[in-house]
Design a protein around this motif. Structure first.
Motif, PDB file in Angstrom:
ATOM      1  N   ALA A  56       0.833  -1.197   0.000  1.00 38.10           N
ATOM      2  CA  ALA A  56       0.000   0.000   0.000  1.00 38.10           C
ATOM      3  C   ALA A  56       0.869   1.249   0.000  1.00 38.10           C
ATOM      4  CB  ALA A  56      -0.932   0.014   1.209  1.00 38.10           C
ATOM      5  N   VAL A  57       0.278   2.340  -0.445  1.00 43.76           N
ATOM      6  CA  VAL A  57       0.969   3.633  -0.503  1.00 43.76           C
ATOM      7  C   VAL A  57       0.136   4.678   0.229  1.00 43.76           C
ATOM      8  CG1 VAL A  57       1.538   5.561  -2.041  1.00 43.76           C
ATOM      9  CG2 VAL A  57       2.265   3.236  -2.621  1.00 43.76           C
ATOM     10  N   THR A  66       2.052  10.667 -10.061  1.00 39.15           N
ATOM     11  CA  THR A  66       1.201  11.263 -11.084  1.00 39.15           C
ATOM     12  C   THR A  66      -0.115  10.490 -11.077  1.00 39.15           C
ATOM     13  OG1 THR A  66       1.917   9.779 -12.870  1.00 39.15           O
ATOM     14  CG2 THR A  66       3.226  11.799 -12.507  1.00 39.15           C
ATOM     15  N   MET A  67      -1.150  11.053 -11.665  1.00 36.46           N
ATOM     16  CA  MET A  67      -2.444  10.375 -11.686  1.00 36.46           C
ATOM     17  C   MET A  67      -2.349   9.043 -12.424  1.00 36.46           C
ATOM     18  SD  MET A  67      -5.384  11.028 -10.361  1.00 36.46           S
ATOM     19  CE  MET A  67      -6.314   9.536 -10.068  1.00 36.46           C
ATOM     20  N   LYS A  68      -1.658   9.054 -13.549  1.00 36.91           N
ATOM     21  CA  LYS A  68      -1.521   7.821 -14.330  1.00 36.91           C
ATOM     22  C   LYS A  68      -0.712   6.778 -13.578  1.00 36.91           C
ATOM     23  CE  LYS A  68      -1.085   8.032 -18.842  1.00 36.91           C
ATOM     24  NZ  LYS A  68      -0.580   8.360 -20.207  1.00 36.91           N
ATOM     25  N   ALA A  69       0.225   7.232 -12.748  1.00 34.46           N
ATOM     26  CA  ALA A  69       1.015   6.302 -11.931  1.00 34.46           C
ATOM     27  C   ALA A  69       0.130   5.623 -10.894  1.00 34.46           C
ATOM     28  CB  ALA A  69       2.164   7.039 -11.252  1.00 34.46           C
ATOM     29  N   ARG A  70      -0.797   6.372 -10.322  1.00 32.53           N
ATOM     30  CA  ARG A  70      -1.722   5.771  -9.360  1.00 32.53           C
ATOM     31  C   ARG A  70      -2.539   4.665 -10.024  1.00 32.53           C
ATOM     32  NH1 ARG A  70      -3.165  11.546  -8.105  1.00 32.53           N
ATOM     33  NH2 ARG A  70      -1.725  12.190  -6.469  1.00 32.53           N
ATOM     34  N   ASN A  79      -2.493  -0.822  -3.372  1.00 29.63           N
ATOM     35  CA  ASN A  79      -3.571  -0.086  -2.716  1.00 29.63           C
ATOM     36  C   ASN A  79      -3.171   1.377  -2.542  1.00 29.63           C
ATOM     37  OD1 ASN A  79      -5.539  -2.357  -1.824  1.00 29.63           O
ATOM     38  ND2 ASN A  79      -3.527  -3.104  -1.198  1.00 29.63           N
ATOM     39  N   ILE A  80      -3.899   2.272  -3.193  1.00 33.99           N
ATOM     40  CA  ILE A  80      -3.567   3.687  -3.157  1.00 33.99           C
ATOM     41  C   ILE A  80      -4.844   4.508  -3.315  1.00 33.99           C
ATOM     42  CG2 ILE A  80      -3.086   3.762  -5.638  1.00 33.99           C
ATOM     43  CD1 ILE A  80      -0.884   5.832  -5.038  1.00 33.99           C
ATOM     44  N   LYS A 188     -13.836  -4.763  -9.966  1.00 36.04           N
ATOM     45  CA  LYS A 188     -13.896  -3.736  -8.922  1.00 36.04           C
ATOM     46  C   LYS A 188     -13.127  -2.514  -9.415  1.00 36.04           C
ATOM     47  CE  LYS A 188     -12.848  -2.912  -4.027  1.00 36.04           C
ATOM     48  NZ  LYS A 188     -14.200  -2.520  -3.613  1.00 36.04           N
ATOM     49  N   ILE A 189     -13.730  -1.348  -9.300  1.00 35.21           N
ATOM     50  CA  ILE A 189     -13.070  -0.139  -9.774  1.00 35.21           C
ATOM     51  C   ILE A 189     -11.826   0.138  -8.941  1.00 35.21           C
ATOM     52  CG2 ILE A 189     -14.448   1.410  -8.311  1.00 35.21           C
ATOM     53  CD1 ILE A 189     -14.344   3.433 -10.668  1.00 35.21           C
ATOM     54  N   ILE A 190     -10.757   0.536  -9.599  1.00 37.24           N
ATOM     55  CA  ILE A 190      -9.522   0.809  -8.863  1.00 37.24           C
ATOM     56  C   ILE A 190      -9.708   2.054  -7.991  1.00 37.24           C
ATOM     57  CG2 ILE A 190      -7.968  -0.355 -10.465  1.00 37.24           C
ATOM     58  CD1 ILE A 190      -7.378   2.337 -11.761  1.00 37.24           C
TER      59      ILE A 190
END
Length: 253
Positions: A56-57, A66-70, A79-80, A188-190
């Motif tokens: 987890a982060v 960055t958003m794309k990194a998440r 888990n972020i 399940k949505i990320i």
């Protein structure tokens, strides 16, 4: 060079929690280029999300990812949330301070309270406010963990948000309806994608309540403030200049 390798190694260790407490963007997606990421100072130690091995982060710093990194990290199984969720406590405390000071400062101006007494009240309410803030922060994260909206529900929410003047899917790399599977993993949505959608859905609902004069239930107003504060300043709370905004925020939280 050795220090750079060490930091990158630390970032990619297999750990339970990777916590970011400093300023800077340390993780990008594998299809992003450092050239287009504004944080140049940490460019040499930045890693790709697919390289992370943390369970987890927590983004204690703003924009550690960055958003794309998440998205990439979450699709990998990590888990972020969002930095705005992991950082919510500070903003929430400021909200309480401002909203209580609106009442207290007015009373001081009217000579009904002294400045010293006002400060003592705020100090005495610290534990109550902190408890409320921690509860609010915990509930946001729990919602992301427990709620499992269907693809149809997410599409419906996004279709509504598409018609607003404050939300654009492309700003957050959210796919069109035909590619909605891109933000789902095992049906399940990320978490980071859902966090963005949940955030803007709340903004939409709050605006709707205010626009249609539906934020009128005063029980939400009294639930917002610490109980001790309500007992002391019930009448003043009822005349708070941001009364409707507070009620609407509480209704959609």
């Amino acid at each position: 060079m050795l220090a750079t390798k060490l930091v990158k190694k630390l970032l990619t260790l297999k750990v339970d929690l990777l916590y970011f407490g400093g300023i800077g963007t340390y993780v990008k997606s594998s299809d992003e280029f450092n050239l287009y990421i504004s944080d140049k100072e940490n460019e040499n130690i930045r890693v790709d999300a697919k390289e992370l091995n943390a369970f987890a982060v927590c983004e204690g710093a703003n924009l550690a990812f960055t958003m794309k990194a998440r998205y990439e990290y979450a699709k990998k199984g990590g888990n972020i949330n969002l930095d705005s969720i992991d950082n919510s406590a500070g903003v929430n405390i400021s909200d309480y301070e401002v909203n209580m000071k609106i009442i207290l400062n007015k009373l001081v101006d009217e000579k009904k309270l002294t400045e010293n007494y006002k400060n003592n009240i705020l100090k005495e309410l610290t534990n109550e406010v902190v408890k409320k803030v921690l509860t609010n922060s915990s509930l946001q994260s729990k919602h992301l963990s427990i709620k499992n909206p269907t693809k149809e529900e997410i599409i419906n929410i996004l279709n509504i948000l598409d018609n607003t003047d404050f939300f654009k899917r492309e700003y957050f790399y959210l796919p069109n309806n035909d590619s909605i599977d891109l933000i789902f993993k095992n049906n399940k949505i990320i978490r980071p994608a859902y966090a963005i959608i949940m955030l803007y859905n709340k903004i939409y609902k709050k605006r709707y309540l205010l626009k249609n004069n539906l934020a009128t239930d005063e029980k939400y107003l009294f639930e917002y403030f610490p109980k001790t504060f309500v007992k002391m300043f019930r009448n003043e709370i009822l005349n708070h200049p941001l009364k409707k905004e507070i009620i609407a925020t509480q209704m959609v939280k």
